[in-house]
Design a protein around this motif. Sequence first.
Motif, PDB file in Angstrom:
ATOM      1  N   GLU A  13      35.214  42.518  49.356  1.00 35.07           N
ATOM      2  CA  GLU A  13      34.882  43.827  48.556  1.00 35.07           C
ATOM      3  C   GLU A  13      36.462  44.180  47.922  1.00 35.07           C
ATOM      4  OE1 GLU A  13      32.686  47.342  47.841  1.00 35.07           O
ATOM      5  OE2 GLU A  13      32.080  45.709  48.260  1.00 35.07           O
ATOM      6  N   ALA A  14      37.655  44.168  48.869  1.00 35.66           N
ATOM      7  CA  ALA A  14      38.616  44.490  48.414  1.00 35.66           C
ATOM      8  C   ALA A  14      39.272  43.691  47.147  1.00 35.66           C
ATOM      9  CB  ALA A  14      39.617  44.238  49.358  1.00 35.66           C
ATOM     10  N   GLY A  15      38.789  42.295  47.270  1.00 33.32           N
ATOM     11  CA  GLY A  15      39.316  41.335  46.348  1.00 33.32           C
ATOM     12  C   GLY A  15      38.711  41.532  45.000  1.00 33.32           C
ATOM     13  N   LEU A  16      37.323  42.003  44.978  1.00 32.02           N
ATOM     14  CA  LEU A  16      36.677  42.327  43.726  1.00 32.02           C
ATOM     15  C   LEU A  16      37.110  43.487  42.919  1.00 32.02           C
ATOM     16  CD1 LEU A  16      33.153  40.502  44.725  1.00 32.02           C
ATOM     17  CD2 LEU A  16      35.163  39.487  43.278  1.00 32.02           C
ATOM     18  N   PHE A  17      37.068  44.838  43.866  1.00 34.44           N
ATOM     19  CA  PHE A  17      36.913  45.888  43.516  1.00 34.44           C
ATOM     20  C   PHE A  17      38.408  46.701  43.541  1.00 34.44           C
ATOM     21  CE2 PHE A  17      32.625  44.786  44.769  1.00 34.44           C
ATOM     22  CZ  PHE A  17      32.165  44.529  43.760  1.00 34.44           C
ATOM     23  N   GLU A  18      39.237  46.566  44.247  1.00 34.02           N
ATOM     24  CA  GLU A  18      40.242  47.125  44.373  1.00 34.02           C
ATOM     25  C   GLU A  18      41.265  47.025  43.146  1.00 34.02           C
ATOM     26  OE1 GLU A  18      42.764  46.585  48.007  1.00 34.02           O
ATOM     27  OE2 GLU A  18      41.378  47.388  49.190  1.00 34.02           O
ATOM     28  N   GLU A  19      41.671  48.291  42.803  1.00 36.83           N
ATOM     29  CA  GLU A  19      42.690  48.423  41.662  1.00 36.83           C
ATOM     30  C   GLU A  19      42.142  47.902  40.419  1.00 36.83           C
ATOM     31  OE1 GLU A  19      46.687  47.186  42.652  1.00 36.83           O
ATOM     32  OE2 GLU A  19      46.544  48.284  44.636  1.00 36.83           O
ATOM     33  N   THR A  20      40.790  48.133  40.050  1.00 35.87           N
ATOM     34  CA  THR A  20      40.090  47.752  39.072  1.00 35.87           C
ATOM     35  C   THR A  20      38.853  48.380  38.786  1.00 35.87           C
ATOM     36  OG1 THR A  20      39.462  45.700  37.800  1.00 35.87           O
ATOM     37  CG2 THR A  20      38.577  45.751  39.858  1.00 35.87           C
ATOM     38  N   LEU A  21      38.630  48.618  37.422  1.00 34.16           N
ATOM     39  CA  LEU A  21      37.294  49.527  37.065  1.00 34.16           C
ATOM     40  C   LEU A  21      36.105  48.785  37.572  1.00 34.16           C
ATOM     41  CD1 LEU A  21      36.247  52.026  35.453  1.00 34.16           C
ATOM     42  CD2 LEU A  21      36.095  50.359  33.470  1.00 34.16           C
ATOM     43  N   ALA A 168      39.382  34.410  27.900  1.00 27.30           N
ATOM     44  CA  ALA A 168      40.089  35.744  27.709  1.00 27.30           C
ATOM     45  C   ALA A 168      38.899  36.521  26.680  1.00 27.30           C
ATOM     46  CB  ALA A 168      41.504  35.727  26.701  1.00 27.30           C
ATOM     47  N   GLY A 169      38.515  36.272  25.807  1.00 23.16           N
ATOM     48  CA  GLY A 169      37.444  36.905  24.726  1.00 23.16           C
ATOM     49  C   GLY A 169      36.341  37.624  25.821  1.00 23.16           C
ATOM     50  N   LEU A 170      35.849  36.652  26.584  1.00 27.18           N
ATOM     51  CA  LEU A 170      34.704  37.231  27.380  1.00 27.18           C
ATOM     52  C   LEU A 170      35.287  38.165  28.370  1.00 27.18           C
ATOM     53  CD1 LEU A 170      31.850  36.997  28.508  1.00 27.18           C
ATOM     54  CD2 LEU A 170      32.367  35.011  29.761  1.00 27.18           C
ATOM     55  N   GLU A 171      36.139  37.894  28.962  1.00 28.64           N
ATOM     56  CA  GLU A 171      36.808  38.894  29.993  1.00 28.64           C
ATOM     57  C   GLU A 171      37.193  40.272  29.371  1.00 28.64           C
ATOM     58  OE1 GLU A 171      40.422  39.360  33.246  1.00 28.64           O
ATOM     59  OE2 GLU A 171      39.986  37.389  32.497  1.00 28.64           O
ATOM     60  N   GLU A 172      37.618  40.279  28.079  1.00 28.72           N
ATOM     61  CA  GLU A 172      37.940  41.714  27.438  1.00 28.72           C
ATOM     62  C   GLU A 172      36.631  42.213  27.004  1.00 28.72           C
ATOM     63  OE1 GLU A 172      39.040  42.570  22.970  1.00 28.72           O
ATOM     64  OE2 GLU A 172      40.454  41.380  23.896  1.00 28.72           O
ATOM     65  N   ALA A 173      35.494  41.466  26.667  1.00 33.50           N
ATOM     66  CA  ALA A 173      34.297  42.029  26.213  1.00 33.50           C
ATOM     67  C   ALA A 173      33.611  42.427  27.803  1.00 33.50           C
ATOM     68  CB  ALA A 173      33.234  41.006  25.566  1.00 33.50           C
ATOM     69  N   LEU A 174      33.812  41.862  28.681  1.00 29.65           N
ATOM     70  CA  LEU A 174      33.163  42.452  30.002  1.00 29.65           C
ATOM     71  C   LEU A 174      33.756  43.672  30.510  1.00 29.65           C
ATOM     72  CD1 LEU A 174      31.204  41.797  32.295  1.00 29.65           C
ATOM     73  CD2 LEU A 174      33.046  40.140  33.222  1.00 29.65           C
ATOM     74  N   GLU A 175      35.112  43.747  30.448  1.00 25.95           N
ATOM     75  CA  GLU A 175      35.924  44.917  30.564  1.00 25.95           C
ATOM     76  C   GLU A 175      35.401  46.056  29.933  1.00 25.95           C
ATOM     77  OE1 GLU A 175      40.007  43.656  30.435  1.00 25.95           O
ATOM     78  OE2 GLU A 175      39.988  42.742  32.529  1.00 25.95           O
ATOM     79  N   PHE A 179      33.815  49.610  30.920  1.00 24.39           N
ATOM     80  CA  PHE A 179      34.190  50.767  30.765  1.00 24.39           C
ATOM     81  C   PHE A 179      33.311  51.704  30.211  1.00 24.39           C
ATOM     82  CE2 PHE A 179      36.597  53.692  27.575  1.00 24.39           C
ATOM     83  CZ  PHE A 179      37.229  54.529  28.560  1.00 24.39           C
ATOM     84  N   ARG A 180      32.331  51.302  29.392  1.00 22.77           N
ATOM     85  CA  ARG A 180      31.452  52.020  28.564  1.00 22.77           C
ATOM     86  C   ARG A 180      30.380  52.623  29.740  1.00 22.77           C
ATOM     87  NH1 ARG A 180      31.752  51.650  23.317  1.00 22.77           N
ATOM     88  NH2 ARG A 180      29.627  52.159  22.872  1.00 22.77           N
ATOM     89  N   MET A 181      30.150  51.633  30.455  1.00 25.44           N
ATOM     90  CA  MET A 181      29.042  52.116  31.638  1.00 25.44           C
ATOM     91  C   MET A 181      29.831  52.982  32.496  1.00 25.44           C
ATOM     92  SD  MET A 181      27.434  48.507  33.327  1.00 25.44           S
ATOM     93  CE  MET A 181      26.831  49.366  34.516  1.00 25.44           C
ATOM     94  N   HIS A 182      31.158  52.817  33.008  1.00 29.15           N
ATOM     95  CA  HIS A 182      31.802  54.037  33.664  1.00 29.15           C
ATOM     96  C   HIS A 182      31.744  55.242  32.965  1.00 29.15           C
ATOM     97  CE1 HIS A 182      34.249  55.462  36.609  1.00 29.15           C
ATOM     98  NE2 HIS A 182      35.109  55.967  35.799  1.00 29.15           N
ATOM     99  N   ARG A 183      32.106  55.294  31.549  1.00 26.17           N
ATOM    100  CA  ARG A 183      32.121  56.549  30.922  1.00 26.17           C
ATOM    101  C   ARG A 183      30.751  57.273  30.975  1.00 26.17           C
ATOM    102  NH1 ARG A 183      34.290  55.629  25.233  1.00 26.17           N
ATOM    103  NH2 ARG A 183      31.957  55.231  24.813  1.00 26.17           N
ATOM    104  N   ARG A 184      29.679  56.325  30.654  1.00 29.13           N
ATOM    105  CA  ARG A 184      28.308  56.997  30.865  1.00 29.13           C
ATOM    106  C   ARG A 184      27.983  57.516  32.150  1.00 29.13           C
ATOM    107  NH1 ARG A 184      26.793  52.588  27.685  1.00 29.13           N
ATOM    108  NH2 ARG A 184      26.210  51.344  29.376  1.00 29.13           N
ATOM    109  N   GLN A 185      28.260  57.000  33.130  1.00 23.93           N
ATOM    110  CA  GLN A 185      27.995  57.526  34.664  1.00 23.93           C
ATOM    111  C   GLN A 185      28.841  58.853  34.897  1.00 23.93           C
ATOM    112  OE1 GLN A 185      29.259  54.084  37.101  1.00 23.93           O
ATOM    113  NE2 GLN A 185      27.084  53.185  36.908  1.00 23.93           N
TER     114      GLN A 185
END
Length: 192
Positions: A13-21, A168-175, A179-185
Amino acid sequence: MNPAWPRAAQAAEAGLFEETLSCEAVLPACFIPDGGHGRLPQAETLLRGLAQVEDLRSDETGEEKRGELPLLAQRMDAKLDLMLVLLGRLVRQSERPLPPRPLRWSARGLRLRLDADTAAPATDTAGTLRLQPSDWLPDELELPAIVAASAAEAGGHWLWLRFPALPAGLEEALERHLFRMHRRQVADARRR
């Protein structure tokens, strides 16, 4: 973080979600332990296309962008929306749909809730995560994932899946999608 989770689950949990959106949602998703590699170019294309469509639909300024379009363009946009919904229904009827599952998602991986009747794969099992990132578009992401941990709870269990290094392109698209999901929430929470 749930203190009842085993130490490996807490570390995952910490490795996947700490200090990241990250975002919590209920989305159609499943994990297939198969050692697959996913469909990375298709996943990036899907996320980029989804972002373009959502950019056109967004109302960041509080004004409806459709109102700025000529009447003919508004009609075409509405017809396209209707066709996508109908196409999505047809696709869902012809295939076995993914079950909606609670999850927490970041660019590093996700935590997925499984039913009690679904066996949890062993730690370090490689497989493919299938996930429908949008409710109005029936296409799915297929991403490689590795089981980082699992934890049983009443009525089911949680599975922590970590993504290997993504292009890198997929990681950027995923981020960007997250971000858009978070903003909608956040916007939905403010409206309530």
